[in-house]
Design an enzyme around this catalytic site. Structure first.
Site, mmCIF file in Angstrom:
data_model
loop_
_atom_site.group_PDB
_atom_site.id
_atom_site.type_symbol
_atom_site.label_atom_id
_atom_site.label_comp_id
_atom_site.label_asym_id
_atom_site.label_seq_id
_atom_site.Cartn_x
_atom_site.Cartn_y
_atom_site.Cartn_z
ATOM 1 N NE ARG A 59 -20.271 -5.892 9.639
ATOM 2 C CZ ARG A 59 -21.212 -5.221 9.759
ATOM 3 N NH1 ARG A 59 -21.139 -3.930 9.801
ATOM 4 N NH2 ARG A 59 -22.379 -5.699 9.533
ATOM 5 C CE1 TYR A 112 5.492 -6.931 3.691
ATOM 6 C CE2 TYR A 112 3.177 -5.887 3.737
ATOM 7 C CZ TYR A 112 3.685 -6.878 3.682
ATOM 8 O OH TYR A 112 3.412 -8.199 3.861
ATOM 9 C CG ASP A 185 3.849 0.920 7.556
ATOM 10 O OD1 ASP A 185 4.018 0.620 8.448
ATOM 11 O OD2 ASP A 185 3.464 0.171 6.613
ATOM 12 C CE LYS A 210 4.826 -8.053 10.423
ATOM 13 N NZ LYS A 210 4.098 -7.225 9.605
HETATM 14 C C1 LIG Z 1 5.828 -2.082 7.121
HETATM 15 C C2 LIG Z 1 4.653 -3.085 6.937
HETATM 16 N N1 LIG Z 1 3.438 -2.479 6.851
HETATM 17 C C3 LIG Z 1 2.316 -3.112 6.745
HETATM 18 C C4 LIG Z 1 2.651 -4.529 6.761
HETATM 19 C C5 LIG Z 1 1.238 -5.518 6.566
HETATM 20 O O1 LIG Z 1 0.755 -6.113 7.750
HETATM 21 P P1 LIG Z 1 -0.047 -7.329 7.959
HETATM 22 O O2 LIG Z 1 0.699 -8.351 7.727
HETATM 23 O O3 LIG Z 1 -0.356 -7.259 9.426
HETATM 24 O O4 LIG Z 1 -1.142 -7.393 6.945
HETATM 25 C C6 LIG Z 1 3.811 -5.179 7.049
HETATM 26 C C7 LIG Z 1 3.575 -6.767 7.135
HETATM 27 O O5 LIG Z 1 4.896 -7.082 7.018
HETATM 28 C C8 LIG Z 1 4.727 -4.496 7.212
HETATM 29 O O6 LIG Z 1 6.068 -5.060 7.353
#
Ligand SMILES: Cc1ncc(COP(=O)(O)O)c(C=O)c1O
Length: 390
Positions: A59, A112, A185, A210
């Site tokens: 961890r 998001y 982000d 992604k």
């Molecule tokens: C722009 C964005 N940030 C964060 C996330 C969250 O990521 P995760 O689905 O890997 O938890 C997503 C998921 O679709 C996203 O599109």
């Protein structure tokens, strides 16, 4: 040369070289060119406290995860990177690292859905307050800040799914003036197309699920930070909360990053073809893509992004049912949530990824379709969209 010296040397290398080499030197014992998947929870100590390379428990640290974290830090030009079990785990750890009860954050008014849910439904329960503002409007973000209480100004650029653009340099100035940190982000742009830390941001967030992973076979997240003080806070919380990326997941994301640049260039090539096709289609009311000159964020995107990315959103002229029907008819574009993989995906944000913001100020248009344009043969993608739109 030590790993650190290698990485310093490589920080001057091109992006593709760093993507392939940073974070890992061929294994000293075997020469393995690719990091092994260290499927171990614990490490033998040479006498009490005699740790080999600082590893004591997975961890706290795992060599496969360390390789990924070193690579991500090099790609984003950050002080340190931290890998998590998902993008949301990374986000949650950041909120815990920086904020406490009574603090305030500013989030995008088209964040998001999962980020919105985390802040609105989870973080508020332990006393965090927030305001939502459009990332494309620097004055609105400034007005949303509560000086002294706002710890984070959180932006996505491009946003999901409306592809609004925030001016990272200007927003960093606004956040810093108020004593807050700017979080970007960078999931949609990827580390290849945009480097927010270089533009003044303090933290980069990724859903590595992604483009970083890139093959729709892993869920993961990352934080990359610019300064040592924050690195220490985040490192402490990564271990204390424990939402870490496992060794196999770390290995998959690291493998993905090695081809990020070539994949992104093809994603962008194909997205440009798709945009051109949709713009000329009578069934399409509006195409949303930061590469279009008429996009309100085009000039800023052109300044801060290498290219305009692989996500294209569009509104269907005949309304919601026609948008749902088009999603159902597509074949090469797979009807699925997520984005950033090699295969093209189509989705209806209102009913799928963004269903959690229905009925709030963050609701998205019902006739909106989001495409994650993959790296298949472009002509096949256009033929599929033509068939789907009827
Ligand atoms: C722009 C964005 N940030 C964060 C996330 C969250 O990521 P995760 O689905 O890997 O938890 C997503 C998921 O679709 C996203 O599109």
């Amino acid at each position: 040369m030590t790993q650190e010296q290698h990485d310093q040397h490589r920080s001057k290398s091109g992006f593709e070289t760093r993507a392939i080499h940073a974070g890992y030197e061929p294994d000293a014992a075997t020469g393995a060119v690719i990091p092994p998947i260290y499927a171990t929870s614990t490490y033998k100590q040479d006498g009490v406290g005699g740790l080999r390379g600082g590893y004591e428990y997975s961890r706290s640290g795992n060599p496969t995860r360390t390789a990924l974290e070193g690579n991500l830090a090099a790609l984003e030009e950050g002080e340190r990177a931290f890998a998590f079990a998902s993008g949301l785990a990374a986000e949650d750890t950041l909120l815990h690292s920086v904020c406490g009860p009574g603090d305030h954050v500013v989030i995008p008014d088209d964040a998001y859905g999962g980020t919105f849910r985390l802040v609105d439904k989870v973080a508020t329960r332990w006393g965090l307050e927030y305001d939502a503002a459009p990332v494309s409007d620097v004055d609105a973000i400034r007005a949303a800040i509560r000086p002294g209480r706002t710890k984070l100004v959180w932006v996505e650029t491009p946003t999901n799914p409306l592809l609004n653009i925030g001016d990272i340099e200007a927003l960093a100035g606004v956040a810093h003036e108020a004593g807050a940190r700017l979080v970007v982000d960078n999931t949609f742009a990827s580390s290849y197309l945009q480097q927010p830390l270089v533009l003044g941001a303090d933290v980069v967030v990724h859903s590595t699920t992604k483009y970083a992973g890139g093959h729709s076979d892993v869920v993961g997240g990352a934080l990359v930070v610019r300064d040592l003080e924050l690195a220490e806070q985040v490192g402490f919380h990564q271990n204390a909360i424990g939402a870490v990326a496992g060794p196999f997941d770390s290995w998959l994301v690291l493998r993905g990053l090695k081809t990020l640049a070539v994949r992104m260039d093809r994603h962008c090539d194909n997205a440009e073809r798709v945009v051109e096709f949709l713009a000329g289609h009578p069934g399409v009311a509006e195409v949303i893509y930061p590469g279009l000159e008429e996009h309100p964020g085009h000039a800023v995107a052109a300044r801060q992004m290498k290219r305009f990315g692989g996500i294209v959103s569009f509104r269907v002229a005949a309304g919601e049912q026609a948008a749902l029907d088009a999603c159902g008819r597509a074949e090469v574009f797979t009807l699925a949530e997520s984005l950033g993989g090699i295969e093209s995906l189509i989705e209806h944000p209102g009913r799928m990824t963004h269903a959690s913001v229905a009925g709030t100020a963050l609701e998205v248009p019902a006739d909106l379709i989001r495409l994650s344009v993959g790296i298949e043969t472009a002509d096949d993608l256009l033929a599929d969209l033509d068939r789907a739109l009827g």
